[in-house]
Motif scaffolding. Structure first.
Motif, PDB file in Angstrom:
ATOM      1  N   VAL A 237       0.870  -1.172   0.000  1.00 49.89           N
ATOM      2  CA  VAL A 237       0.000   0.000   0.000  1.00 49.89           C
ATOM      3  C   VAL A 237       0.904   1.218   0.000  1.00 49.89           C
ATOM      4  O   VAL A 237       1.878   1.310   0.744  1.00 49.89           O
ATOM      5  N   MET A 238       0.590   2.162  -0.890  1.00 51.35           N
ATOM      6  CA  MET A 238       1.433   3.333  -1.073  1.00 51.35           C
ATOM      7  C   MET A 238       0.643   4.579  -0.667  1.00 51.35           C
ATOM      8  O   MET A 238      -0.305   4.967  -1.354  1.00 51.35           O
ATOM      9  N   LEU A 239       1.014   5.161   0.449  1.00 54.50           N
ATOM     10  CA  LEU A 239       0.383   6.388   0.914  1.00 54.50           C
ATOM     11  C   LEU A 239       1.076   7.552   0.210  1.00 54.50           C
ATOM     12  O   LEU A 239       1.914   8.255   0.784  1.00 54.50           O
ATOM     13  N   SER A 240       0.727   7.703  -1.056  1.00 57.63           N
ATOM     14  CA  SER A 240       1.432   8.655  -1.909  1.00 57.63           C
ATOM     15  C   SER A 240       0.428   9.393  -2.785  1.00 57.63           C
ATOM     16  O   SER A 240      -0.216   8.749  -3.631  1.00 57.63           O
ATOM     17  N   PRO A 241       0.348  10.725  -2.625  1.00 53.10           N
ATOM     18  CA  PRO A 241       1.096  11.505  -1.628  1.00 53.10           C
ATOM     19  C   PRO A 241       0.296  11.694  -0.340  1.00 53.10           C
ATOM     20  O   PRO A 241      -0.921  11.590  -0.332  1.00 53.10           O
ATOM     21  N   ARG A 259      -3.877  -2.953   5.844  1.00 52.97           N
ATOM     22  CA  ARG A 259      -3.368  -4.185   6.473  1.00 52.97           C
ATOM     23  C   ARG A 259      -4.497  -5.201   6.646  1.00 52.97           C
ATOM     24  O   ARG A 259      -4.318  -6.401   6.394  1.00 52.97           O
ATOM     25  N   ALA A 260      -5.668  -4.725   7.051  1.00 49.99           N
ATOM     26  CA  ALA A 260      -6.815  -5.619   7.196  1.00 49.99           C
ATOM     27  C   ALA A 260      -7.223  -6.219   5.855  1.00 49.99           C
ATOM     28  O   ALA A 260      -7.755  -7.331   5.802  1.00 49.99           O
ATOM     29  N   ALA A 261      -6.965  -5.487   4.773  1.00 52.56           N
ATOM     30  CA  ALA A 261      -7.307  -5.987   3.443  1.00 52.56           C
ATOM     31  C   ALA A 261      -6.261  -6.948   2.894  1.00 52.56           C
ATOM     32  O   ALA A 261      -6.513  -7.616   1.890  1.00 52.56           O
ATOM     33  N   GLY A 262      -5.077  -7.016   3.530  1.00 52.34           N
ATOM     34  CA  GLY A 262      -4.077  -7.987   3.103  1.00 52.34           C
ATOM     35  C   GLY A 262      -2.775  -7.419   2.595  1.00 52.34           C
ATOM     36  O   GLY A 262      -1.917  -8.171   2.121  1.00 52.34           O
ATOM     37  N   ALA A 263      -2.579  -6.096   2.667  1.00 51.54           N
ATOM     38  CA  ALA A 263      -1.316  -5.514   2.220  1.00 51.54           C
ATOM     39  C   ALA A 263      -0.180  -6.031   3.099  1.00 51.54           C
ATOM     40  O   ALA A 263      -0.318  -6.138   4.321  1.00 51.54           O
ATOM     41  N   ALA A 264       0.967  -6.333   2.468  1.00 51.63           N
ATOM     42  CA  ALA A 264       2.098  -6.908   3.192  1.00 51.63           C
ATOM     43  C   ALA A 264       3.159  -5.879   3.543  1.00 51.63           C
ATOM     44  O   ALA A 264       3.840  -5.994   4.559  1.00 51.63           O
ATOM     45  N   THR A 265       3.343  -4.883   2.681  1.00 53.97           N
ATOM     46  CA  THR A 265       4.319  -3.834   2.933  1.00 53.97           C
ATOM     47  C   THR A 265       3.657  -2.483   2.701  1.00 53.97           C
ATOM     48  O   THR A 265       2.558  -2.402   2.154  1.00 53.97           O
TER      49      THR A 265
END
Length: 365
Positions: A237-241, A259-265
């Protein structure tokens, strides 16, 4: 400290803008002239026409772009499209339309250039003698899964070729059309040859519609993360911007939802406003959030040495000063608390080889 200001022209009164990020068509920084609209003296109002997206084809000689930037983790990338219909007002790629003699404003999101031969050109380049295999990044400039991809399938053809050649790759997107290609992406993920980055900037659907008018809603992007993760694909998941005083209060909530949806990094980049993006973003703030526009810009400048943008390597992706340090500290603490991996394992390039052709002798070992 001096800054360059670009005057925005008045909006065309005969154009109806529906779900567009920019409201103007300022000339690019290389253009010697600016357009100024003047009334013609007639009392009759102009005919109003809905501004629609135009797509033109381009056939470049090469498709892989090389870079040696210390700020990005890849040395080669492919962008099947120039411009992006998602229309994200903050997009750092908007200034690239100036190289085409087009406006980084409305032209960037309404005049798209597609590269239909991308897969053929890509195969020709990786098949060259002496080619050194390394992951190719897709979508580093404009989104490869913007709306027109559903019709043209340029990225689908590239993925099929990369799958057949066992070539590692990464994809950055916010487009739901990626789920169309889940068969190829999941097969490559099983071989450790792909990871996907999904951009998530806010959980506020109303704010997302304003900032990213033709991109999928936040809930849809979380659903994309879930579908990719369920298929065995590692997702970042990219918090950009992240925009101070506008979206930065959501850092922890965004990381928790992904994270709850399954993102690993996870990764994060504070907003960048290079060249023509700064006046376009300022205009957007004045139109949609006039009460907080000055505060948002002051906090952006606090991270950029008092300017709207700091283009220096080592600084442009991180910012500086207490404002940036606090933002990154919050991100790191939330990432660690939620159990994200710091990094994804390296992609496997060991199987790279031309696909077998009919009649070829098969290997015994």
């Amino acid at each position: 400290m001096f800054q360059t200001w670009i005057m925005l022209p008045p909006r065309d009164p005969d154009q109806i803008l529906k779900a567009r990020g920019a409201a103007h068509r300022p000339a690019g920084r290389f253009e010697p002239y600016r357009t100024l609209r003047e009334p013609d003296g007639w009392d009759s109002p102009p005919d109003e026409v809905l501004l629609r997206t135009e797509v033109t084809a381009e056939t470049p000689r090469r498709i892989i772009t090389r870079n040696d930037s210390p700020d990005v983790p890849f040395d080669r990338s492919v962008n099947p499209y120039r411009g992006c219909e998602h229309g994200c007002i903050y997009c750092f790629a908007r200034p690239t339309h100036a190289f085409l003699g087009l406006s980084p404003g409305l032209d960037f999101e309404t005049r798209i250039t597609a590269k239909p031969d991308a897969a053929r050109l890509l195969q020709a380049e990786i098949a060259r003698s002496g080619y050194a295999v390394a992951p190719i990044a897709f979508g580093t400039n404009t989104d490869p899964y913007q709306p027109v991809e559903a019709r043209l399938g340029i990225l689908r053809a590239c993925l099929q070729m990369m799958h057949d050649w066992n070539h590692p790759l990464s994809i950055v997107t916010r487009g739901r059309t990626i789920l169309r290609d889940l068969d190829l992406i999941a097969a490559m993920a099983a071989r450790g040859q792909v990871f996907v980055g999904v951009s998530l900037t806010t959980l506020d659907a109303g704010l997302a519609r304003q900032m990213e008018p033709r991109a999928p809603a936040p809930a849809t992007r979380l659903g994309m993360i879930r579908a990719l993760a369920d298929a065995g694909v590692r997702v970042r998941v990219m918090l950009s911007p992240m925009i101070p005083a506008l979206t930065d209060h959501e850092i922890e909530a965004l990381l928790a939802a992904a994270r709850a949806a399954g993102a690993a990094t996870a990764s994060m980049i504070p907003i960048r406003l290079p060249h023509e993006v700064a006046p376009l973003f300022r205009d957007w703030l004045d139109r949609h959030h006039p009460g907080r526009a000055a505060h948002v810009m002051s906090r952006i400048q606090a991270m950029r040495g008092g300017r709207d943008n700091d283009p220096r390597f080592g600084h442009r992706m991180r910012g500086e000063g207490p404002e940036a340090k606090l933002m990154h500290q919050r991100f790191r603490l939330a990432r660690r608390r939620l159990g994200y991996d710091r990094e994804s394992p390296p992609l496997d390039a060991s199987r790279f080889a031309p696909p077998p052709r009919a009649g070829d002798q098969l290997a015994l070992f």
